[in-house]
Design a protein around this motif. Structure first.
Motif: not given
Length: 281
Positions: A148, A151-152, A154, A205, A207, A242, A266, A268, A271, A276
């Motif tokens: 998490e 992802v955050e 990005y 989203i 993840t 993701v 998607y 990593i 990303l 994004f």
């Protein structure tokens, strides 16, 4: 068309960071809470008259009872046991049995032997090891938070408005959207990991990162494929998933089916390539 084989081969073995293994800050904090009581109990180590010394100590310092659960690697303040005499639920915050019964409990669980026979030299050091072991149980949660957080990081790079852990009903209310197609007629209490708001669209989203396989992965792939299908006709709404991890090797088939159907699936590597920025419009 994207190449699934190439995409799948980009899956990472691990994303573990240094603090994944043990949260020593939490370990030290838990030990500090019991430091005084454990030091008092240290006086019992190697005692030649352990039961009498324990009785005297518990009478003079009743608060040391709260140390007993951690000596057994238990976090609860109450411990249930049963024997030929019946059932007992020992409370270590507020004594509910005689001191003799608590000592009997310690004897039967092996704590008297541990202390009396000098098997350990210091109960603080001993509990430090216990806490370290117990903290390893938190790795699963830390692993989920790592993905998490990744992802955050990005999402933040896009500079867009976003929200964490937002419920489906809150999305409907905040932006006046009808999401009944993916809410089982308004009965679902689904919570999304992230919601990104652009000028024209709402992106929800999910993840996850799987280091090991299992039936859950197949269920997740099928579930997200269904959400993707059901959400296609919702105006200004996009579902993004993701995921990554070597665990997918045992669920490759279901993931490939979902990959071929979902527009926004998607990993990593995607990303890192700035997906994004391309997607959020």
């Amino acid at each position: 068309m994207r190449d699934f084989d190439k995409w799948f081969n980009e899956m990472r073995y691990s994303i573990n960071q240094y603090n994944y293994y043990v949260n020593f800050e939490k370990v030290y904090e838990n030990i500090e809470k019991l430091k005084i009581e454990l030091n008092i109990m240290n006086s019992l180590i190697g005692s030649n008259n352990i039961k009498q010394d324990m009785t005297d100590l518990f009478e003079k310092y009743p608060e040391i009872l709260k140390c007993i659960p951690i000596l057994l690697a238990v976090r609860k303040k109450e411990i249930y046991v049963r024997d030929e005499e019946g059932e007992f639920n020992f409370n270590f915050e507020s004594r509910n049995y005689s001191i003799e019964q608590y000592i009997y409990f310690m004897e039967k669980t092996g704590l008297v032997d541990l202390i009396e026979n000098h098997i350990v030299n210091n109960l603080i050091d001993y509990c430090l090891g216990v806490e370290t072991g117990l903290d390893s149980n938190g790795r699963k949660n830390r692993g989920g938070h790592q993905m998490e957080n990744l992802v955050e990081s990005y999402i933040k790079k896009t500079g867009l408005e976003y929200y964490k852990e937002m419920y489906l009903r809150d999305i409907e209310s905040k932006w006046n959207m009808d999401l009944s197609q993916i809410s089982a007629g308004g009965t679902s209490s689904k919570r999304w990991d992230f919601v990104v708001k652009t000028e024209n669209n709402i992106y929800v989203i999910e993840t996850n990162f799987y280091t090991s396989g299992g039936s859950k992965l197949n269920e997740t792939a099928r579930s997200y494929k269904m959400i993707s299908r059901e959400s296609k006709d919702i105006p200004n709404f996009e579902f993004v998933w993701v995921t990554d991890g070597a665990g997918w090797k045992g669920a490759r088939g279901n993931l490939e089916e979902t990959f071929n159907e979902m527009e926004h699936l998607y990993n990593i590597t995607d990303l890192e390539k700035g997906i994004f920025t391309e997607v959020f419009k």
